[in-house]
Design a protein around this motif. Structure first.
Motif, PDB file in Angstrom:
ATOM      1  N   ALA A  24      -1.985   1.448   4.431  1.00 25.30           N
ATOM      2  CA  ALA A  24      -0.989   0.528   3.876  1.00 25.30           C
ATOM      3  C   ALA A  24      -1.096  -0.842   4.540  1.00 25.30           C
ATOM      4  N   GLU A  25      -0.777  -1.890   3.783  1.00 24.81           N
ATOM      5  CA  GLU A  25      -0.792  -3.253   4.314  1.00 24.81           C
ATOM      6  C   GLU A  25       0.477  -3.592   5.079  1.00 24.81           C
ATOM      7  N   GLY A  26       1.511  -2.794   4.945  1.00 25.79           N
ATOM      8  CA  GLY A  26       2.772  -3.046   5.642  1.00 25.79           C
ATOM      9  C   GLY A  26       3.034  -2.038   6.737  1.00 25.79           C
ATOM     10  N   ILE A  27       3.374  -2.521   7.920  1.00 27.36           N
ATOM     11  CA  ILE A  27       3.629  -1.643   9.055  1.00 27.36           C
ATOM     12  C   ILE A  27       4.826  -0.719   8.802  1.00 27.36           C
ATOM     13  N   GLU A  28       5.739  -1.152   7.923  1.00 26.38           N
ATOM     14  CA  GLU A  28       6.927  -0.350   7.639  1.00 26.38           C
ATOM     15  C   GLU A  28       6.583   0.980   6.980  1.00 26.38           C
ATOM     16  N   ASP A  29       5.382   1.113   6.441  1.00 28.94           N
ATOM     17  CA  ASP A  29       4.958   2.353   5.792  1.00 28.94           C
ATOM     18  C   ASP A  29       4.192   3.287   6.724  1.00 28.94           C
ATOM     19  N   ALA A  30       3.976   2.875   7.975  1.00 30.29           N
ATOM     20  CA  ALA A  30       3.138   3.639   8.897  1.00 30.29           C
ATOM     21  C   ALA A  30       3.745   4.993   9.248  1.00 30.29           C
ATOM     22  N   GLU A  31       2.863   5.965   9.354  1.00 33.58           N
ATOM     23  CA  GLU A  31       3.245   7.295   9.824  1.00 33.58           C
ATOM     24  C   GLU A  31       3.318   7.250  11.346  1.00 33.58           C
ATOM     25  N   THR A  32       4.342   7.839  11.929  1.00 35.10           N
ATOM     26  CA  THR A  32       4.504   7.833  13.377  1.00 35.10           C
ATOM     27  C   THR A  32       4.087   9.164  13.982  1.00 35.10           C
ATOM     28  N   ALA A  33       3.551   9.086  15.183  1.00 36.54           N
ATOM     29  CA  ALA A  33       3.212  10.277  15.969  1.00 36.54           C
ATOM     30  C   ALA A  33       4.156  10.305  17.168  1.00 36.54           C
ATOM     31  N   ARG A  34       4.830  11.412  17.347  1.00 39.39           N
ATOM     32  CA  ARG A  34       5.819  11.517  18.420  1.00 39.39           C
ATOM     33  C   ARG A  34       5.370  12.416  19.567  1.00 39.39           C
ATOM     34  N   ASP A  35       4.175  12.998  19.446  1.00 35.65           N
ATOM     35  CA  ASP A  35       3.664  13.861  20.509  1.00 35.65           C
ATOM     36  C   ASP A  35       2.136  13.819  20.509  1.00 35.65           C
ATOM     37  N   LYS A  36       1.527  14.495  21.470  1.00 31.90           N
ATOM     38  CA  LYS A  36       0.059  14.469  21.611  1.00 31.90           C
ATOM     39  C   LYS A  36      -0.637  15.090  20.412  1.00 31.90           C
ATOM     40  N   ASP A  37      -0.054  16.127  19.827  1.00 31.31           N
ATOM     41  CA  ASP A  37      -0.658  16.738  18.643  1.00 31.31           C
ATOM     42  C   ASP A  37      -0.676  15.756  17.473  1.00 31.31           C
ATOM     43  N   GLY A  38       0.428  15.042  17.296  1.00 28.98           N
ATOM     44  CA  GLY A  38       0.498  14.038  16.233  1.00 28.98           C
ATOM     45  C   GLY A  38      -0.494  12.918  16.455  1.00 28.98           C
ATOM     46  N   GLU A  39      -0.647  12.494  17.705  1.00 32.15           N
ATOM     47  CA  GLU A  39      -1.614  11.451  18.033  1.00 32.15           C
ATOM     48  C   GLU A  39      -3.033  11.911  17.738  1.00 32.15           C
ATOM     49  N   ALA A  40      -3.348  13.154  18.109  1.00 30.88           N
ATOM     50  CA  ALA A  40      -4.692  13.691  17.862  1.00 30.88           C
ATOM     51  C   ALA A  40      -4.978  13.769  16.363  1.00 30.88           C
ATOM     52  N   ARG A  41      -3.968  14.143  15.579  1.00 35.60           N
ATOM     53  CA  ARG A  41      -4.140  14.219  14.132  1.00 35.60           C
ATOM     54  C   ARG A  41      -4.424  12.835  13.545  1.00 35.60           C
ATOM     55  N   LEU A  42      -3.643  11.819  13.976  1.00 37.07           N
ATOM     56  CA  LEU A  42      -3.868  10.461  13.494  1.00 37.07           C
ATOM     57  C   LEU A  42      -5.255   9.952  13.897  1.00 37.07           C
ATOM     58  N   GLU A  43      -5.643  10.220  15.139  1.00 34.87           N
ATOM     59  CA  GLU A  43      -6.966   9.776  15.603  1.00 34.87           C
ATOM     60  C   GLU A  43      -8.090  10.409  14.782  1.00 34.87           C
ATOM     61  N   ALA A  44      -7.938  11.679  14.427  1.00 32.71           N
ATOM     62  CA  ALA A  44      -8.963  12.359  13.624  1.00 32.71           C
ATOM     63  C   ALA A  44      -9.060  11.735  12.238  1.00 32.71           C
ATOM     64  N   ILE A  45      -7.933  11.397  11.643  1.00 37.00           N
ATOM     65  CA  ILE A  45      -7.934  10.743  10.336  1.00 37.00           C
ATOM     66  C   ILE A  45      -8.599   9.371  10.443  1.00 37.00           C
ATOM     67  N   GLY A  46      -8.269   8.628  11.500  1.00 39.60           N
ATOM     68  CA  GLY A  46      -8.863   7.310  11.710  1.00 39.60           C
ATOM     69  C   GLY A  46     -10.362   7.377  11.931  1.00 39.60           C
TER      70      GLY A  46
END
Length: 102
Positions: A24-46
């Motif tokens: 998304a072009e807007g930060i307001e639409d960003a998915e948030t990660a609240r723990d290490k598992d969420g961060e790892a999931r976002l990093e894998a997608i990236g």
């Protein structure tokens, strides 16, 4: 709390991984990660998006949730989210409903 940011390869636009899995072009639409598992999931997608040549410069960034929405902790990321600090008529901040960069 963290979100995933990158630059779209086709035009260099700053983008954020949204809740629905798109960039998304807007930060307001960003998915948030609240723990290490969420961060790892976002990093894998990236990483997959980078390898598919969709985005470059993929990074997790620290943010906080305020009444106005998602706010990056670093000034650099606030500027990327809104636009240049010397021209309020350019960048994302020039779009309707968006405030100044910093």
């Amino acid at each position: 709390m963290k979100i995933l940011t990158a630059n779209r390869l086709t035009d260099g636009e700053a983008v954020w991984l949204a809740r629905d899995g798109i960039w998304a072009e807007g930060i307001e639409d960003a998915e948030t990660a609240r723990d290490k598992d969420g961060e790892a999931r976002l990093e894998a997608i990236g990483k997959a998006a980078s390898e598919a040549n969709q985005v470059v410069d993929v990074n997790l960034i620290d943010v906080e949730l305020l009444d106005g929405g998602i706010v990056p902790l670093r000034l650099r990321e606030r500027i990327r989210a809104a636009g240049p600090t010397n021209r309020a008529d350019l960048g994302k901040q020039a779009r309707p409903g968006t405030g100044p960069a910093a």
